[in-house]
Design a protein around this motif. Sequence first.
Motif: not given
Length: 339
Positions: A134-159
Amino acid sequence: MAEAWDTHIWPMTWMVIKIFAIVIPILISVAYLTYVERKVIGAIHLRKGPNVVGPFGLFQPLADGLKLFLKETIVPSGANRGVFIFAPCITFILALVAWAVIPFDQGLVLADINVGILYLFAISSLGVYGILMAGWASNSRYAFLGAIRSAAQMVSYEVSMGFIIITVLLCVGSLNLSDIVNAQKHLWFVIPLFPMAVIFFISTLAETNRHPFDLPEAEAELVAGYNVEYSAMTFGLFFLGEYANMILMAAMTSILFLGGWLPPIDMVPFSLIPGPIWFASKIAFCLFIFLWVRATFPRYRYDQLMRLGWKVFLPISLTAVAIVSGVLVGFDLTPIQNR
């Protein structure tokens, strides 16, 4: 014809009936979880919450769903149309298929597989793909930043979540969710593993992007995060997926630490209440804490969020695995499932 009905058609029909028996209550629960959330937060803030549409505002979720369904889906001109529309579908579908292995009572489960906990962990790990798409396909820097944040957050706490689950599996000796619940007949794991239960619950808040870890949707700096370009039912699917994931994480907490469908004491007044009611009440209790935390705590800064995951929760969960393993080996204790 009768043989074909007995061997092929009826088993498939029965499976479809069971799937609908799980999916429809979940969708209704998701709809009314939004209502309960607004009511609970309203009560904590000393205001009424939704009270206009229907008696006590009970039809508000239906009105919100109808509004989203009737609105026009707007796709940004620079977006990748296929990925843009497919991303919320992935998030929503993954939130539903995880319920296939959740046991509601003894024998009351769609797929009683022996690796149910691995299935759940795999499904929850896949959820990050819908957000990244969703963040990549939206072609918006705000959406992409939010997606990157979410990916890092979810991976970090899944450990840390994974290591906490290992401590439970070491005590049980089985990956089957029904076996994990049955191992808590005499003592819920929340008592001997209380610190792990607390860390697991906090990690579920981060995993579902809920307050105080809702950095991917921070309104102040990212407008709305990865779903800023979404509207109508594409936004609605993200919304439904997030709340369905909340219910799923509450169910996982109940199964791993609160005894699933088992009553707190195996005595007549408690044992007369059906298991699914106990299970639903424990899920409701966990969800109430979700809402209580949202109304109470301020949002973390992103560096604080990552520090908590990597420098606090990960060392504690690793130490817990070592301690539990040491206690089991040192005192020659066999897993509960093997006794």
